[in-house]
Design an enzyme around this catalytic site. Structure first.
Site, PDB file in Angstrom:
ATOM      1  N   LYS A  18       0.798  -1.238   0.000  1.00  0.00           N
ATOM      2  CA  LYS A  18       0.000   0.000   0.000  1.00  0.00           C
ATOM      3  C   LYS A  18       0.830   1.286   0.000  1.00  0.00           C
ATOM      4  O   LYS A  18       0.417   2.314   0.526  1.00  0.00           O
ATOM      5  CB  LYS A  18      -1.008   0.043   1.181  1.00  0.00           C
ATOM      6  CG  LYS A  18      -1.805  -1.194   1.426  1.00  0.00           C
ATOM      7  CD  LYS A  18      -2.147  -1.981   0.225  1.00  0.00           C
ATOM      8  CE  LYS A  18      -3.173  -1.372  -0.682  1.00  0.00           C
ATOM      9  NZ  LYS A  18      -3.310  -2.187  -1.939  1.00  0.00           N
ATOM     10  N   THR A  19       1.993   1.215  -0.564  1.00  0.00           N
ATOM     11  CA  THR A  19       2.865   2.382  -0.581  1.00  0.00           C
ATOM     12  C   THR A  19       3.067   2.965  -1.983  1.00  0.00           C
ATOM     13  O   THR A  19       3.881   3.876  -2.154  1.00  0.00           O
ATOM     14  CB  THR A  19       4.255   2.022  -0.009  1.00  0.00           C
ATOM     15  OG1 THR A  19       4.823   1.017  -0.862  1.00  0.00           O
ATOM     16  CG2 THR A  19       4.160   1.486   1.400  1.00  0.00           C
ATOM     17  N   THR A  21       3.061   0.607  -4.892  1.00  0.00           N
ATOM     18  CA  THR A  21       3.654  -0.472  -5.692  1.00  0.00           C
ATOM     19  C   THR A  21       3.051  -0.539  -7.098  1.00  0.00           C
ATOM     20  O   THR A  21       3.775  -0.658  -8.091  1.00  0.00           O
ATOM     21  CB  THR A  21       3.406  -1.822  -4.985  1.00  0.00           C
ATOM     22  OG1 THR A  21       3.627  -1.661  -3.593  1.00  0.00           O
ATOM     23  CG2 THR A  21       4.285  -2.909  -5.544  1.00  0.00           C
ATOM     24  N   HIS A  76       7.566  -7.457  -1.947  1.00  0.00           N
ATOM     25  CA  HIS A  76       7.251  -6.811  -0.669  1.00  0.00           C
ATOM     26  C   HIS A  76       8.173  -7.364   0.433  1.00  0.00           C
ATOM     27  O   HIS A  76       8.023  -7.020   1.596  1.00  0.00           O
ATOM     28  CB  HIS A  76       5.801  -7.101  -0.261  1.00  0.00           C
ATOM     29  CG  HIS A  76       4.769  -6.297  -1.006  1.00  0.00           C
ATOM     30  ND1 HIS A  76       4.953  -4.995  -1.373  1.00  0.00           N
ATOM     31  CD2 HIS A  76       3.515  -6.631  -1.425  1.00  0.00           C
ATOM     32  CE1 HIS A  76       3.867  -4.554  -1.997  1.00  0.00           C
ATOM     33  NE2 HIS A  76       2.986  -5.520  -2.045  1.00  0.00           N
ATOM     34  N   ARG A  98       6.053   5.707   1.619  1.00  0.00           N
ATOM     35  CA  ARG A  98       4.938   6.647   1.672  1.00  0.00           C
ATOM     36  C   ARG A  98       4.677   7.059   3.120  1.00  0.00           C
ATOM     37  O   ARG A  98       5.029   6.320   4.051  1.00  0.00           O
ATOM     38  CB  ARG A  98       3.710   5.910   1.097  1.00  0.00           C
ATOM     39  CG  ARG A  98       2.484   6.736   0.949  1.00  0.00           C
ATOM     40  CD  ARG A  98       1.314   5.912   0.397  1.00  0.00           C
ATOM     41  NE  ARG A  98       0.155   6.754   0.186  1.00  0.00           N
ATOM     42  CZ  ARG A  98      -1.051   6.323  -0.116  1.00  0.00           C
ATOM     43  NH1 ARG A  98      -1.257   5.009  -0.273  1.00  0.00           N
ATOM     44  NH2 ARG A  98      -2.053   7.146  -0.274  1.00  0.00           N
ATOM     45  N   SER A 106      -4.647   3.043   4.130  1.00  0.00           N
ATOM     46  CA  SER A 106      -4.801   2.289   2.882  1.00  0.00           C
ATOM     47  C   SER A 106      -4.822   0.781   3.169  1.00  0.00           C
ATOM     48  O   SER A 106      -5.662   0.041   2.645  1.00  0.00           O
ATOM     49  CB  SER A 106      -3.639   2.649   1.946  1.00  0.00           C
ATOM     50  OG  SER A 106      -3.783   2.008   0.716  1.00  0.00           O
ATOM     51  N   LYS A 235      -8.308   5.824  -3.261  1.00  0.00           N
ATOM     52  CA  LYS A 235      -8.431   7.279  -3.355  1.00  0.00           C
ATOM     53  C   LYS A 235      -7.144   7.953  -3.845  1.00  0.00           C
ATOM     54  O   LYS A 235      -7.182   9.005  -4.455  1.00  0.00           O
ATOM     55  CB  LYS A 235      -8.728   7.858  -1.968  1.00  0.00           C
ATOM     56  CG  LYS A 235     -10.163   7.785  -1.523  1.00  0.00           C
ATOM     57  CD  LYS A 235     -10.210   8.167  -0.059  1.00  0.00           C
ATOM     58  CE  LYS A 235     -11.176   9.266   0.213  1.00  0.00           C
ATOM     59  NZ  LYS A 235     -11.175   9.631   1.651  1.00  0.00           N
TER      60      LYS A 235
HETATM   61  P1  A3P Z   1      -5.094   4.568  -1.142  1.00  0.00           P
HETATM   62  O1  A3P Z   1      -5.618   3.361  -0.463  1.00  0.00           O
HETATM   63  O2  A3P Z   1      -4.604   5.616  -0.197  1.00  0.00           O
HETATM   64  O3  A3P Z   1      -6.040   5.129  -2.138  1.00  0.00           O
HETATM   65  P2  A3P Z   1      -0.092  -0.475  -3.588  1.00  0.00           P
HETATM   66  O4  A3P Z   1      -0.071  -0.269  -5.045  1.00  0.00           O
HETATM   67  O5  A3P Z   1       1.269  -0.520  -2.957  1.00  0.00           O
HETATM   68  O6  A3P Z   1      -0.971  -1.611  -3.191  1.00  0.00           O
HETATM   69  O7  A3P Z   1      -0.748   0.858  -2.953  1.00  0.00           O
HETATM   70  C1  A3P Z   1      -2.098   1.148  -3.152  1.00  0.00           C
HETATM   71  C2  A3P Z   1      -2.290   2.626  -2.924  1.00  0.00           C
HETATM   72  O8  A3P Z   1      -1.785   3.356  -4.057  1.00  0.00           O
HETATM   73  C3  A3P Z   1      -3.756   2.972  -2.818  1.00  0.00           C
HETATM   74  O9  A3P Z   1      -3.794   4.136  -1.988  1.00  0.00           O
HETATM   75  C4  A3P Z   1      -4.094   3.285  -4.266  1.00  0.00           C
HETATM   76  O10 A3P Z   1      -5.263   4.048  -4.419  1.00  0.00           O
HETATM   77  C5  A3P Z   1      -2.854   4.053  -4.692  1.00  0.00           C
HETATM   78  N1  A3P Z   1      -2.620   4.015  -6.145  1.00  0.00           N
HETATM   79  C6  A3P Z   1      -2.898   3.021  -7.013  1.00  0.00           C
HETATM   80  N2  A3P Z   1      -2.541   3.374  -8.250  1.00  0.00           N
HETATM   81  C7  A3P Z   1      -2.031   4.617  -8.170  1.00  0.00           C
HETATM   82  C8  A3P Z   1      -1.493   5.519  -9.144  1.00  0.00           C
HETATM   83  N3  A3P Z   1      -1.452   5.206 -10.418  1.00  0.00           N
HETATM   84  N4  A3P Z   1      -1.054   6.713  -8.712  1.00  0.00           N
HETATM   85  C9  A3P Z   1      -1.099   7.047  -7.397  1.00  0.00           C
HETATM   86  N5  A3P Z   1      -1.596   6.241  -6.437  1.00  0.00           N
HETATM   87  C10 A3P Z   1      -2.047   5.034  -6.824  1.00  0.00           C
END
Ligand code: A3P
Length: 269
Positions: A18-19, A21, A76, A98, A106, A235
């Site tokens: 959730k950073t 990826t 991860h 993040r 998240s 979001k």
């Molecule tokens: P939120 O839950 O705050 O919306 P990961 O990809 O490591 O699983 O992280 C998911 C987080 O990145 C989620 O954050 C997601 O909405 C956000 N995310 C996904 N795609 C993105 C993008 N193209 N640009 C910016 N943030 C993105």
């Protein structure tokens, strides 16, 4: 087993869950494949970034059978759990991190949705307590960051540290930096022709989250877990944590993080 999967020329995209990826995978894929595809033909328009770049720890068979020309793998895994061959090799490592509070929010929603629990059944307070105790999928998040950070201090030429918030606020500078680091810098002509801008737009949350592929279908995260694509796009807002944290929670986590980061040279805001 993982030792045999990687090659020294690989670029490893490392992160805690959730950073950012998914975003980092999309950007790296688009940067390296830009000679082959443009923003209107990219596989990213129809394929989840996670299906473009496998996770080392979850997709062993896929990597073995279908090692593409693309030298990209993701993980991860904490740095201390990486295969020794990777640590010993000269492969490059991109680490995205993040704001810890936004990561927690998240992660909370991600896990709650996977478990199909309502907010009432799984209140945020429980996730907060677990997080502060370091209960997490891949190590306490502060340890995850610090292990990579310390390694990057010893071998700076092998690491690029990217902050999710920096990427959001100044995508053009940081995507250029990413492209240089992974060996495909943008030429002046490409920039003039809008290639950089097109990649930034293609990989933006707005574009990716609105694609048909992101709204339907499931991704085989590992042998047992299948995750709906939509779960990777929520979001993407900086500071969403403010909607969840009480003053006491903010104080507690700030103190915890300050203690953990103290003397490391890494500042997490
Ligand atoms: P939120 O839950 O705050 O919306 P990961 O990809 O490591 O699983 O992280 C998911 C987080 O990145 C989620 O954050 C997601 O909405 C956000 N995310 C996904 N795609 C993105 C993008 N193209 N640009 C910016 N943030 C993105």
């Amino acid at each position: 087993m993982w030792d045999t999967l990687t090659q020294p020329s690989d670029i490893l995209l490392c992160s805690g869950p959730k950073t950012g990826t998914t975003w980092l995978k999309a950007l790296s894929f688009a940067i390296l494949t830009r000679g082959k595809f443009d923003a209107s033909t990219s596989p990213l328009l129809t394929t989840l970034p996670h299906d473009c770049i496998p996770f080392l720890e979850n997709h062993v068979e896929k990597i073995k059978e279908n090692r593409s020309d693309l030298p990209l793998l993701a993980t991860h895994l904490p740095y201390s759990c990486l295969p020794k061959s990777i640590i010993a090799s000269n492969c490059k490592i991109v680490y995205i991190y993040r704001n810890i509070k936004d990561v927690l929010v998240s992660y909370y929603h991600f896990v709650r949705e996977i478990a199909k629990l309502s907010v009432e059944d799984a209140p945020f307070e429980g996730a907060f307590d677990d997080f502060c105790q370091g209960i997490s999928y891949s190590r306490p998040y502060w340890d995850h960051i610090l292990e990579y950070w310390k390694a990057s201090q010893e071998m700076p030429e092998r690491f690029l540290f990217l902050k999710y918030e920096d990427l959001k606020n100044d995508a053009s500078s940081y995507v250029k930096r990413l492209a240089e680091f992974i060996g495909r810098p943008f030429s002046v002509e490409e920039e003039k022709a809008g290639v950089l801008e097109n990649i930034i737009n293609l990989c933006s949350f707005n574009t990716l989250s609105n694609l048909e592929v992101s709204k339907s279908g499931s991704y085989q995260a590992d042998e047992n877990a299948s995750l709906e694509h939509r779960l990777f796009f929520r979001k993407a807002e900086d500071g969403d944590w403010e909607n969840y944290f009480t003053d006491a929670m903010k104080e507690k986590i700030d103190k915890l993080v300050d203690e953990k980061m103290s003397g490391t040279g890494l500042v997490l805001k």
